[in-house]
Structure formats: structure tokens, C-alpha cells
Design an enzyme around this catalytic site. Structure first.
Site, PDB file in Angstrom:
ATOM      1  N   ASP A 134      -2.755  -5.960  -3.960  1.00  0.00           N
ATOM      2  CA  ASP A 134      -3.546  -5.144  -3.044  1.00  0.00           C
ATOM      3  C   ASP A 134      -5.010  -5.582  -3.037  1.00  0.00           C
ATOM      4  OD1 ASP A 134      -1.315  -3.425  -2.569  1.00  0.00           O
ATOM      5  OD2 ASP A 134      -1.754  -2.378  -4.442  1.00  0.00           O
ATOM      6  N   ASP A 163      -0.446  -6.949   1.451  1.00  0.00           N
ATOM      7  CA  ASP A 163       0.027  -5.706   0.835  1.00  0.00           C
ATOM      8  C   ASP A 163      -0.932  -4.580   1.221  1.00  0.00           C
ATOM      9  OD1 ASP A 163       1.562  -3.955  -0.631  1.00  0.00           O
ATOM     10  OD2 ASP A 163       1.543  -5.134  -2.454  1.00  0.00           O
ATOM     11  N   ASP A 167      -4.423   1.173  -2.767  1.00  0.00           N
ATOM     12  CA  ASP A 167      -3.228   1.868  -3.227  1.00  0.00           C
ATOM     13  C   ASP A 167      -3.488   2.531  -4.575  1.00  0.00           C
ATOM     14  OD1 ASP A 167      -1.983   1.015  -0.959  1.00  0.00           O
ATOM     15  OD2 ASP A 167      -0.451  -0.190  -1.964  1.00  0.00           O
ATOM     16  N   ARG A 220       0.290   4.438   6.987  1.00  0.00           N
ATOM     17  CA  ARG A 220      -0.288   4.767   5.680  1.00  0.00           C
ATOM     18  C   ARG A 220      -1.794   4.970   5.787  1.00  0.00           C
ATOM     19  NH1 ARG A 220       3.001   0.483   1.751  1.00  0.00           N
ATOM     20  NH2 ARG A 220       5.088   1.137   2.383  1.00  0.00           N
TER      21      ARG A 220
END
Length: 321
Positions: A134, A163, A167, A220
Site C-alpha cells: 500500500d 493496492d 489501509d 473504498r
């Protein structure tokens, strides 16, 4: 800077929205304010490397060496650093601060894993390939403040080429993501990485998203499993699938504006939300009714009609140190 998020000592709990209404002009003072707010202000607070050594770096090798230890330290990034590499592991008690808008990490991201008390501010991170992780990953860690970052990739490739941008997974806790420009990406920000990780995640994953600008995102924005989220004073532009609450997550969504979204706020697998004063721009809120009506810190709301003018052009890598 023209946004607001009132900072309160970490001992406060159960407060109603008693803070004064924010104004666009009152937001400028926050640029020089080094105190974390939201969930990152709780659990003893988040001070990063305050009081420790100070270093300025401009190369990948120097950056990697400077941020790795757990000793108190402030690491300033001067200019761009480009390297195709795995995430750089960040130690506890660290502040990573971009000196200005040229401080951009390209091709590699940051990993805060099994650490605590970390601040990442005024930094750009872009185009980190999925094989390298990430852009910013937070795992098994607590008290992390991500503020005024600009994180992006592109949507010229398929959804798995990169990615996540930011996160928060594996029972990480007391995290605030604020005043950031999150853009041009397929899967932007995930809280809780798997439907099968409830035993580890439940009781953790408390995350505040405040004063952020989300643009050209497929999904997301964010997606939350199992945890507790507070999302306010944010502007969502051309975000296809916005806030997804799932797997028992409880989310309080306030004072946000959506433009060009198909699903602004929705549930998957029994996720829940309470929403107040949101302009969904014609998109639907299909989230199940939640129970999270208060959070244990004080904050101020701009009002959905004022969010765009306060956030766009201010969120992101707009500070100077």
C-alpha cells in the site's frame, strides 16, 4: 488552511457536539498546529517524534535509515524520492513531515506495523505497485495520525495493478486520517482487510476521517469492516462506490458532500451507519441504521454546503515547514 477539527484532550468521552460551528476563515490556524485530533487524540494521544532528534533527508537510503528506529525523531523529507521498492517500515515515536509540496515518495510506500505514536504529514505518496504494498499501510499499530497527505496512483491500469492508498488493518486502533487528498485510484482506503478476521479486529479499528478530499475513486472511500468509523467534513467527487460499512462496522457520517457518486453510503453483510447533514448529490444512502451517534472527542462541523469551499485546494500536501 481552511478547515477545522477542534482538538480536545484525550480524556474526554461521550461529548455531544458542543464545539462552536466552524467557519472557513477559522481553519487557517490548523496548518501550524501539531496536535492530533479525532481517535488519534485518545489512548494517551499521538505526538510522534516531538522532543526527539531532527533529520532532513532527500534520498531513499537516507530516508529508510532515518525512520526505522523506535527512538523519538522528526524526519523531514526534502524534495522527491523515487524508488521501486517494498514499503519502508516506520518505527514508533516518529514524525515524517514533507517540507513542502515537492516532498513526494514515488514507487514505494510506508508501513507502520506493530508500532505506536506515528505522525505522517504533508507528504505525497504515489504510484506504488501492488507487489510493493500500500501507499500507507497501518497494521497491528495504535495512535497514528495521517494528515495533509496526497496519495494517488492512476486508473489507466486494471484494479489490481496498485493496492490500497491508506489501509488500516489487523486490529490497528486510534487512527486519524485528515486533511488529505485521496485521488485517482481504484480501491482507496480499507479498514479491516478480511471478512474472516473478526476475532482479531472486533473492539479495535477506531478510525476518524476528517476534512478529506476524495476524487476519481472507484471504491473504498472508505470501506470499513468490524470497526468504528467517524467520517465528517469531506468532499467526494466522482467516487463511484463511496462509504461502505460492512461486517458489523458502526459508522457516523456527518457534514459531507458527494458529487457524481452512484453509491454514496451503503451496507454489505450487516454494516451500519448513522448519517446527519450529508448532501449525497442524488445518490442513495442504503446503509442499515446504526447506533453510533456520538464519539468520545470534540469536533466541529462545517455543514455539507460549506465543505467543498473549505476542503478543495486545502486538503492534501499544502503545508510548508
Amino acid at each position: 488552511m481552511k478547515f477545522v477539527a477542534t482538538l480536545i484532550a484525550c480524556g474526554l468521552s461521550g461529548l455531544a457536539l458542543a464545539a462552536p460551528t466552524a467557519t472557513v476563515d477559522s481553519l487557517g490556524k490548523r496548518a501550524a498546529d501539531d496536535a492530533a485530533f479525532g481517535y488519534a487524540s485518545l489512548n494517551g494521544g499521538t505526538t510522534g517524534g516531538a522532543g526527539g532528534t531532527t533529520t532532513t533527508v532527500s534520498s531513499y537510503a537516507a530516508f529508510t535509515a532515518a525512520v526505522s528506529s523506535d527512538a523519538k525523531k522528526v524526519v523531514y523529507v526534502s524534495g522527491p524520492i523515487k524508488q521501486s521498492a517494498k514499503q519502508v517500515k516506520v518505527g514508533s515515536n516518529t514524525s515524517i513531515i514533507g517540507k513542502d509540496s515537492t516532498a513526494v515518495l514515488e514507487g514505494f510506500g510506508l508501513l507502520v506495523k506493530e508500532k505506536s505514536n506515528v505522525i505522517i504529514r504533508n507528504l505525497g505518496v504515489k504510484k506504488v505497485l501492488a507487489e510493493n504494498g500500500d501507499a500507507i499501510g497501518i497494521q497491528y499499530s495504535n495512535n497514528v495520525w495521517v494528515d495533509h497527505v496526497d496519495v494517488s496512483s492512476d486508473r489507466d491500469h486494471d484494479k489490481d495493478y496498485y493496492d490500497g492508498l491508506i489501509d488500516v488493518t489487523h486490529a490497528a486502533d486510534y487512527v486519524t486520517i485528515s486533511n488529505s487528498y485521496i485521488h485517482d485510484h481504484w480501491k482507496a482506503s480499507l479498514v479491516g482487510h478480511s471478512d474472516n478476521n473478526g476475532d482479531e479486529d472486533k473492539g479495535h479499528l477506531r478510525v476518524t476521517y476528517a476534512n478529506n478530499y476524495w476524487s476519481n475513486i472507484n471504491s473504498r472511500a472508505p470501506s470499513l469492516r468490524f470497526g468504528t468509523g467517524h467520517i465528517y467534513n469531506s468532499y467526494f467527487e466522482n467516487v463511484s462506490d463511496g462509504i461502505n460499512t460492512r461486517d458489523g462496522a458502526q459508522v457516523l457520517v456527518e457534514s459531507n458532500q458527494f458529487v457524481g457518486s452512484s453509491k454514496a453510503l451503503y451496507s454489505t453483510d450487516d454494516g451500519y451507519a448513522v448519517e446527519r447533514d450529508n448532501d449525497f448529490g442524488g445518490a442513495k444512502n442504503t446503509a442499515l441504521q446504526g447506533t453510533l451517534t456520538t464519539v468520545p472527542y470534540s469536533y466541529s462541523l462545517l455543514g455539507s454546503s460549506k465543505v467543498k469551499s473549505a476542503v478543495v485546494g486545502v486538503a492534501g500536501q499544502t503545508l510548508k515547514f
